[in-house]
Design a protein around this motif. Sequence first.
Motif, PDB file in Angstrom:
ATOM      1  N   ASP A  97       0.865  -1.051   0.033  1.00  0.00           N
ATOM      2  CA  ASP A  97      -0.078   0.060  -0.030  1.00  0.00           C
ATOM      3  C   ASP A  97       0.953   1.200   0.086  1.00  0.00           C
ATOM      4  O   ASP A  97       1.418   1.502   1.057  1.00  0.00           O
ATOM      5  CB  ASP A  97      -0.891   0.007   1.286  1.00  0.00           C
ATOM      6  N   ASP A  98       1.010   1.777  -1.162  1.00  0.00           N
ATOM      7  CA  ASP A  98       1.947   2.877  -1.252  1.00  0.00           C
ATOM      8  C   ASP A  98       1.440   4.129  -0.668  1.00  0.00           C
ATOM      9  O   ASP A  98       2.251   5.241  -0.659  1.00  0.00           O
ATOM     10  CB  ASP A  98       2.347   3.218  -2.566  1.00  0.00           C
ATOM     11  N   ARG A  99       0.498   4.222   0.320  1.00  0.00           N
ATOM     12  CA  ARG A  99      -0.038   5.241   0.976  1.00  0.00           C
ATOM     13  C   ARG A  99       0.820   5.478   2.221  1.00  0.00           C
ATOM     14  O   ARG A  99       0.785   6.733   2.992  1.00  0.00           O
ATOM     15  CB  ARG A  99      -1.449   5.192   1.306  1.00  0.00           C
ATOM     16  N   ASP A 122      -9.005   3.354   7.822  1.00  0.00           N
ATOM     17  CA  ASP A 122      -7.761   3.232   8.279  1.00  0.00           C
ATOM     18  C   ASP A 122      -7.649   3.855   9.919  1.00  0.00           C
ATOM     19  O   ASP A 122      -6.477   3.908  10.557  1.00  0.00           O
ATOM     20  CB  ASP A 122      -6.978   4.605   7.804  1.00  0.00           C
TER      21      ASP A 122
END
Length: 281
Positions: A97-99, A122
Motif C-alpha cells: 500500500d503505497d500510501r 484506516d
Amino acid sequence: MTLEVGQILMAVALFFSTDAIRIDTTSHSHQSRRNTGTEVFSSPFLAEHRVTNITTQIGTHAYLPCKARQLANKSVSWVRVRDDHILTVDRTVFIADDRFQSFFVESTGMWTLQLKYVQARDAGLYECQVSTEPKLSARVHLHVVVPRTELIGESNRYVKAGSRVIIRCVVRGALEPPSYVFWYFGLEQIFTDNRHGWIMQTESESDTHSTIASLIIPSARKRDTGNYTCNPSNSDAVTVLLHVINAEYSASAVTSAASGHGSVQSEIVAIIVAVLVHFQT
C-alpha cells in the motif's frame, strides 16, 4: 602493641581510607555530570509511553509521531494493531500500500509514519516499536472524521414555472470546509458562466463546522425539470429531483389522467398537486 600488629592496623586503615576517597570521587564526578546536564541514557528509550491521539479528515494525509532516542543499532517499526501487520521497519515499507511511508528526523529523534489519502477504514491503533529485549513500544490512536452531506428540503420537489427556486445542501462535521462544491444538472456540470443564468453560492459556518452550498434558479422553466446534484470535495454527493409544473396545466392534466378512476378521486389528486406546488415554491 607489637610492630607487626601496628603494621596490620595501619594497612587496614589505609585500605578503607583509599576506598572512601574512590567512592567520593565517583559520586562527585557523577553529580557534576548531572549538574552540567551532560548525563544521558545509555540505552534506547521512547519519549512518550501514553496513547497519542491524532485526528484527521477522510481524504487528507495523517502523520503519526514516535520520538525514539539512543537507538544505536536498534530498529524502529510501525505496526497496525488490528491485524498485527508490520507496515515499516526503519525506512523500509512492508505493506503493498503505497500510501504508507516512514520518515526520520535525526535532530529530534522523531520517526513519523505518513498515511496519505486517509480512508475511514484506516482508523484505529498503530504501534511504534523499538527492537530491544524486551521491546519498547508506544501507541497512536488515529481518529478519522467523515463529513456528511445533507439536503435542506425534500429530495423530490414540485415548483411552479416562473418561480424562483433555491436548492441547498449542507456539509456537516468537517474539520475543514470543502475546497469546492460542484453542481450538476443530470450529468452536465454547472459552471459559473452557465447559459441558464443559474447562480451558485457557498458559505461556511466555523462555529458549527458546516458549509452550505446553494444553487439558485431565478425563473424555473419546464425544461429545467430533472436531477440536480450537489457534490462537495470532502463528502458524498446528494441529488434533488426537481419537477417544474405549469400552474394552469397541472390540475387539468392530473384530472384527465385520473378520469378513469372517478371524478371524486381526480378532484382529490388535483387538489393535492395544487397544494404541493403552492407550498414548495
